[in-house]
Design a protein around this motif. Structure first.
Motif, short mmCIF file in Angstrom:
data_model
loop_
_atom_site.label_atom_id
_atom_site.label_comp_id
_atom_site.label_asym_id
_atom_site.label_seq_id
_atom_site.Cartn_x
_atom_site.Cartn_y
_atom_site.Cartn_z
N PRO A 131 0.81 -1.23 0.00
CA PRO A 131 0.00 0.00 0.00
C PRO A 131 0.84 1.28 0.00
N VAL A 132 1.96 1.24 0.72
CA VAL A 132 2.87 2.40 0.71
C VAL A 132 3.49 2.57 -0.68
N THR A 133 3.83 1.45 -1.30
CA THR A 133 4.38 1.48 -2.66
C THR A 133 3.39 2.12 -3.62
N GLU A 134 2.13 1.72 -3.53
CA GLU A 134 1.10 2.28 -4.42
C GLU A 134 0.96 3.78 -4.22
N GLN A 135 1.01 4.21 -2.97
CA GLN A 135 0.91 5.65 -2.68
C GLN A 135 2.09 6.41 -3.26
N ILE A 136 3.30 5.88 -3.06
CA ILE A 136 4.50 6.53 -3.59
C ILE A 136 4.46 6.60 -5.11
N GLN A 142 2.25 9.34 -6.28
CA GLN A 142 2.89 10.64 -6.10
C GLN A 142 3.93 10.89 -7.19
N MET A 143 4.65 9.84 -7.57
CA MET A 143 5.63 9.97 -8.65
C MET A 143 4.95 10.33 -9.97
N PHE A 144 3.83 9.68 -10.26
CA PHE A 144 3.13 9.95 -11.51
C PHE A 144 2.70 11.41 -11.58
N THR A 145 2.23 11.95 -10.47
CA THR A 145 1.83 13.35 -10.42
C THR A 145 3.03 14.28 -10.58
N LYS A 146 4.12 13.94 -9.91
CA LYS A 146 5.32 14.78 -9.92
C LYS A 146 5.91 14.92 -11.32
N TYR A 147 5.93 13.82 -12.08
CA TYR A 147 6.63 13.84 -13.37
C TYR A 147 5.69 13.99 -14.56
N ALA A 148 4.38 14.13 -14.32
CA ALA A 148 3.42 14.21 -15.42
C ALA A 148 3.71 15.37 -16.37
N ALA A 149 4.03 16.53 -15.82
CA ALA A 149 4.27 17.72 -16.65
C ALA A 149 5.55 17.63 -17.45
N ASP A 150 6.41 16.67 -17.07
CA ASP A 150 7.71 16.53 -17.74
C ASP A 150 7.77 15.28 -18.61
N GLY A 151 6.59 14.81 -19.02
CA GLY A 151 6.56 13.64 -19.91
C GLY A 151 6.42 12.31 -19.20
N GLY A 152 6.41 12.33 -17.87
CA GLY A 152 6.22 11.10 -17.12
C GLY A 152 7.48 10.26 -17.01
N LEU A 153 7.39 9.21 -16.22
CA LEU A 153 8.48 8.26 -16.07
C LEU A 153 8.42 7.20 -17.16
N ASP A 154 9.58 6.70 -17.54
CA ASP A 154 9.62 5.63 -18.55
C ASP A 154 9.57 4.25 -17.91
N ALA A 166 -1.40 1.48 -9.16
CA ALA A 166 -1.35 2.94 -9.16
C ALA A 166 -1.41 3.48 -10.59
N ALA A 167 -0.71 2.81 -11.51
CA ALA A 167 -0.71 3.23 -12.91
C ALA A 167 -2.11 3.09 -13.52
N ASP A 168 -2.77 1.98 -13.21
CA ASP A 168 -4.14 1.78 -13.71
C ASP A 168 -5.07 2.88 -13.19
N SER A 169 -4.92 3.22 -11.91
CA SER A 169 -5.76 4.26 -11.32
C SER A 169 -5.50 5.63 -11.96
N ALA A 170 -4.24 5.86 -12.37
CA ALA A 170 -3.87 7.14 -12.97
C ALA A 170 -4.10 7.17 -14.47
N GLY A 171 -4.56 6.07 -15.04
CA GLY A 171 -4.80 6.02 -16.47
C GLY A 171 -3.53 5.96 -17.30
N ILE A 172 -2.46 5.40 -16.73
CA ILE A 172 -1.17 5.30 -17.43
C ILE A 172 -1.07 3.95 -18.12
N ASP A 173 -0.77 3.97 -19.41
CA ASP A 173 -0.61 2.73 -20.17
C ASP A 173 0.68 2.03 -19.76
N LEU A 174 0.64 0.70 -19.75
CA LEU A 174 1.79 -0.12 -19.37
C LEU A 174 2.33 -0.86 -20.58
N GLY A 175 3.65 -0.91 -20.70
CA GLY A 175 4.26 -1.62 -21.82
C GLY A 175 5.63 -1.07 -22.13
N THR A 176 6.15 -1.44 -23.30
CA THR A 176 7.51 -1.04 -23.68
C THR A 176 7.54 0.14 -24.64
#
Length: 325
Positions: free
Chosen positions: A199-204, A207-219, A235-245
């Motif tokens: 649960p702590v991992t999901e929360q972190i 927060q990362m997704f929000t922090k880096y969203a304006a800069d193109g996000g994390l790879d 957390a990615a599913d909740s934020a609407g972030i696609d998963l893959g390569t």
């Protein structure tokens, strides 16, 4: 005549093995671990207990919710009970070292499992543990391969780790960083300690997704075990972030070869995990080494657990069953 010889040889070999472990019969072991709610610890404990009982040993287990202070007290209590051996998953090198010194002074042998003790030479008769530096290196290798598969020429990545106070997580992070340092096109933007708690991992991760969203996000993000990787995926599913390569998608790397990792890889949501630790190998092997010790055999001071390799789509089928614990 040849058949009789073969049968006799097989019976003799079986008798030798039985005699070799005869001295282990009746030995009392106290097993100190983290919480059995953790799937790895639960599976290891079950496999270890079965093998130890088969050799005639009895096992009393005490668990701690990843609380080093509580485990230190349990270690002192175990010494007072004077078992034939203490089998310990050290949650903190610093917290257990005084107890290990007292156990040695009391003549009680200690065998370490799952993790090592930093600067603990001479305080245990043997250790069955993962090569955590190698684990971190391989996690980085998997991440590099996934990023290259997507054709990325630059990448911004992060790691969400187990407890960095000491022990497993710092060694894995050291290996991870060392391998990434050889790839100047990859930037390790952030490392956060989630203390192994999903649960702590999901929360972190959120927060990362929000922090880096304006800069193109994390790879890509490395979660130090598959339970943590699963939390990142949630957390990615909740934020609407696609998963893959592919560029624009998030690459997720896990570790520990757990059921959630296998399931997420089959669904295409996780790129890779690692082949160990595997309780089905580590638990019985630790019990076997302890039986050898009681039989007077020399056992290695450090026995590396299941040989490590990256598990991805190419070899997933060969690990699906053994990793689904």
């Amino acid at each position: 005549m040849i058949v009789r010889t073969i049968i006799y040889t097989a019976m003799l070999a079986s008798s030798v093995v039985a005699l070799a472990h005869a001295e282990a019969a009746g030995k009392k072991l106290t097993l100190l671990t983290g919480p059995t709610e953790d799937r790895l610890i639960s599976a290891f404990s079950h496999e270890f207990d079965n093998k130890a009982k088969a050799a005639g040993m009895t096992v009393t287990q005490l668990t701690s919710p990843f609380d080093p202070a509580l485990q230190a007290q349990q270690l002192d209590d175990a010494i007072g009970q004077k078992p034939d051996m203490i089998v310990l998953q050290p949650l903190s090198s610093g917290a257990v070292t005084p107890g290990l010194q007292r156990a040695k002074a009391a003549g009680i042998p200690v065998f370490l499992v799952i993790s090592q003790v930093d600067k603990g030479d001479g305080l245990s008769v043997g250790t069955m543990a993962l090569d955590d530096f190698k684990s971190g290196e391989l996690a980085a290798e998997a991440m590099i391969a996934g990023l290259k598969a997507g054709g990325r020429q630059t990448a911004k990545v992060a790691a969400i780790t187990g407890s960095l106070a000491e022990g497993i997580a710092p060694r894995r992070l050291e290996g991870f960083k060392a391998r990434l340092a050889k790839e100047p096109w990859i930037t390790l933007a952030q490392v956060e300690d989630a203390q192994w708690i999903p649960p702590v991992t999901e929360q972190i991760a959120g927060q990362m997704f929000t922090k880096y969203a304006a800069d193109g996000g994390l790879d890509a993000i490395y979660g130090m075990n598959d339970a943590m990787a699963n939390a990142i995926i949630q957390a990615a599913d909740s934020a609407g972030i696609d998963l893959g390569t592919a560029p624009g998608q998030l690459l997720v790397i896990g570790g520990g070869c757990q059921e959630s990792g296998i399931r997420n890889m089959q669904a295409g949501k996780q790129y890779a995990t690692l082949s160990g630790p595997l309780p089905s190998y580590d638990g019985p092997k630790a019990a076997e080494l302890i039986a050898d010790y009681f039989s007077g055999k020399d056992i290695p001071k450090l026995s590396v657990t299941t040989p490590l390799e990256v598990v991805s789509r190419g070899n997933l089928d060969s690990y699906a069953k053994s990793c689904s614990f």
